[in-house]
Structures are given as structure tokens and as C-alpha cells.
Design an enzyme around this catalytic site. Structure first.
Site, PDB file in Angstrom:
ATOM      1  N   TYR A  47       0.835  -1.198   0.000  1.00 53.52           N
ATOM      2  CA  TYR A  47       0.000   0.000   0.000  1.00 53.52           C
ATOM      3  C   TYR A  47       0.872   1.250   0.000  1.00 53.52           C
ATOM      4  O   TYR A  47       1.410   1.666   1.036  1.00 53.52           O
ATOM      5  CB  TYR A  47      -0.930   0.023   1.209  1.00 53.52           C
ATOM      6  N   HIS A 134       0.493 -12.095   1.467  1.00 55.16           N
ATOM      7  CA  HIS A 134      -0.282 -11.208   0.611  1.00 55.16           C
ATOM      8  C   HIS A 134      -0.381 -11.770  -0.810  1.00 55.16           C
ATOM      9  O   HIS A 134       0.637 -12.078  -1.439  1.00 55.16           O
ATOM     10  CB  HIS A 134       0.395  -9.827   0.566  1.00 55.16           C
TER      11      HIS A 134
END
Length: 330
Positions: A47, A134
Site C-alpha cells: 500500500y 499477501h
């Protein structure tokens, strides 16, 4: 399994997702969430090329560490980008941050450990509570299983309290849950959590047939994210040009969403409120985490959560073939 608060805040906005987010806005999101009693925060190196971790860590540093639960993700290391061009932004990945760093996939034991260490440095904290692998659907399956084994070691060493995997792909999550489960005669336990993105929503439930019972059978909790299906369910009226999976929504998808909205209207509930309640009440869900881009969105979420939804809504959706029977937990 770790005891997660029922509602969480996603950290992508803190990494300037879809556009610049001023510091004052980021601080307002955190303040509003904290005032509303929200105590679970999720972030990732992905992010904003680490910007989310840096910003969220600085804001949380002002709060007592024992009062909140924090998760981040592993699988991508951040390295200096030798090809950075001044003024170039990471907009291809959706983040408005300079490309001074680059993502490097590394699922080796050393890479997983280095990823977590670097995250702690960016967060400015001595620990996170949960570490997720992830996007395992993007890697060779054997590498993903190896990464989970490293996460299990980190949990056994006390580095993290819980581990999980986060993906849009249901099949890979089923495989990782089963693969991480202890075999007969072997102690310990496998994954604590899976983070399911956009696959267990009011619109569609690909997680229902296999992932939900698999998680139930192995004591794995579901963290539900992306419950608005890329914004398709975020408005009371479905726009004809609505997006789904980050592209124009097919006509059949819009038709289904409109049918659901019609049933909701009969029960005096708007579509996004029903989507929020489904996302947090679906069977097996221990937490629903929402991406929030402003303090106003935090307030809107808490109002929707506080809205009473008649259980008859779910029954009507089941009768109309718009939800599978049994999907809503009693």
C-alpha cells in the site's frame, strides 16, 4: 485463534490509494475510527510502497499499544528503485506516491523474515499482531506453502500472535488452509485467519461452498474485505455504468445487484447497509474490514452498522435465489 474486533479499518487509503490523501485527512480517518471504537487496523508494504505503514504507524504511536490489533502482510520486499524518474508516481498500482521504491517478491524464509522486520521499522513499532501472506494466488503454489511454513515458525517463536493469508482467489485459500493444517500426530496448528477479498459479499459468495466449511473444520476465522465489490454495492441505486472487478460491470451483474437492491427496499434497508451487514454477519466471518477514505466515511459506516436489519431480508433473498440457504449466521 486471535480474538479480533468485529470491525476493522483497511490501510490502503493511508498509502494514497486512487489519489493524494492529505495528512489531515488521514489523521481524521484514524481519529474518527478510534472515537467510534474501531480497534483493528490492517496495512501492507504494497500500500503506497510503504507509505501506509509509515503513516499509520505514526498515527497509532499516539495510542496505547495494548488497546488495538494491527496486521500487515508479507511476500513483497521494498527496495530502492534505481529506475525512478522524478515526478513518476505508482499510479499503475493505484497509489499516488513516488516510485522511489520497488516491490520485489521474495517468499523464501529469509525474505519473509526480512519483510516483517522492514514493516516493523516503517511502522515504528516492536510488533504486529497478525501477519498475512499477501496475494498468494500470484505466486507458485509451492512457494506460497513454503511461505506459510515460515509464518508458522514466526508464530511459534512469538514474533506474531497469529498468521493468515489474504487473497481474491478462493481456491488458493482453501489449499493453504488444508496444507497448513497439522497432520495426524503432529502438534501445533495451521493458519489462524484468511482474508477474503470480494469473494464473500451480498452480491456473490464463491467462498461459501468450499472455503467456509474448510475454515470451520480447521478452526480458521474469516476476515471479510471488499464487501462492496469494487463499489458496485456502495450506493443505494446501482449505476448503469457501475464498476465491478475494476472494470465496467457486465449487464448480468448489474441486473443481479438491482434485484438485491429491490428486495432490500421492501425491508426499508438500502443496498450498502445490507452489504455491510452481510459482510460482517456471514457464517464464519470473525471480522469485516473496510477501506475508508475520510472521517465522513467512518461515520457513515458506523451509522450503517447501527441500523437494524430485519432477518426477514435474508430469508427473502434466499427465497428469491439471491443468497444460499444458511449463509447468515444466527
Amino acid at each position: 485463534m486471535i480474538d479480533l474486533p468485529p470491525v476493522g479499518v483497511g490501510g490502503a487509503a493511508f498509502g494514497n490509494l486512487y489519489g493524494p490523501v492529505p495528512d489531515a485527512v488521514a489523521e481524521g480517518i484514524l481519529d474518527a475510527a478510534w472515537d467510534a471504537g474501531l480497534r483493528y487496523f490492517d496495512t501492507a508494504p504494497h500500500y503506497g510502497l510503504g507509505a501506509s505503514e509509515e503513516r499509520l504507524g505514526a498515527l497509532l504511536a499516539q495510542r496505547p499499544r495494548e488497546e488495538y490489533v494491527l496486521s500487515t502482510k508479507v511476500g513483497r520486499l521494498l527496495e530502492p528503485n534505481p529506475d525512478h524518474v522524478p515526478g513518476e508516481l505508482d499510479t499503475e498500482k493505484g497509489f499516488w506516491v513516488p516510485t522511489t521504491r520497488r516491490r520485489v517478491v521474495d517468499l523464501t524464509p529469509a525474505g519473509i523474515r526480512a519483510s516483517l522486520t522492514a514493516s516493523l521499522e516503517r511502522l515504528g513499532l516492536d510488533r504486529v499482531d497478525v501477519a498475512y501472506l499477501h496475494d498468494p494466488e500470484e505466486y507458485p503454489r509451492a512457494d506460497a506453502h513454503a511461505a506459510v511454513r515460515t509464518l508458522i515458525e514466526l508464530r511459534e517463536e512469538g514474533v506474531v500472535a497469529a498468521i493468515g493469508a489474504g487473497a481474491k482467489d478462493v481456491e488458493v485459500l482453501v489449499d493453504l488452509v488444508r496444507g497448513a493444517a497439522p497432520s495426524a500426530g503432529r502438534g501445533g496448528h495451521g493458519l489462524d485467519l484468511v482474508m477474503v477479498a470480494g469473494r464473500y459479499t451480498l452480491l456473490e459468495q464463491p467462498a461459501w461452498p468450499d472455503l467456509v466449511p474448510t475454515c470451520a473444520g480447521h478452526g480458521v476465522g474469516i476476515v471479510n474485505v471488499g464487501v462492496f465489490n469494487s463499489g458496485l454495492l456502495a450506493r443505494p441505486q446501482v449505476a448503469p455504468d457501475a464498476h465491478y472487478e475494476y472494470g465496467p460491470a457486465p449487464a448480468a451483474i448489474i441486473e443481479r445487484a438491482n434485484a438485491i437492491a429491490g428486495v432490500c427496499a421492501r425491508f426499508g434497508v438500502d443496498l450498502p447497509t445490507a452489504a455491510v451487514h452481510f459482510g460482517s454477519r456471514a457464517r464464519g466471518v470473525v471480522n469485516a474490514t473496510f477501506g475508508l477514505s475520510s472521517a465522513a466515511e467512518v461515520h457513515q459506516l458506523t451509522e450503517r452498522l447501527a441500523t437494524r436489519v430485519d432477518d426477514g431480508l435474508w430469508a427473502a433473498l434466499i427465497v428469491d435465489g439471491l443468497l444460499p440457504d444458511g449463509v447468515i449466521a444466527p
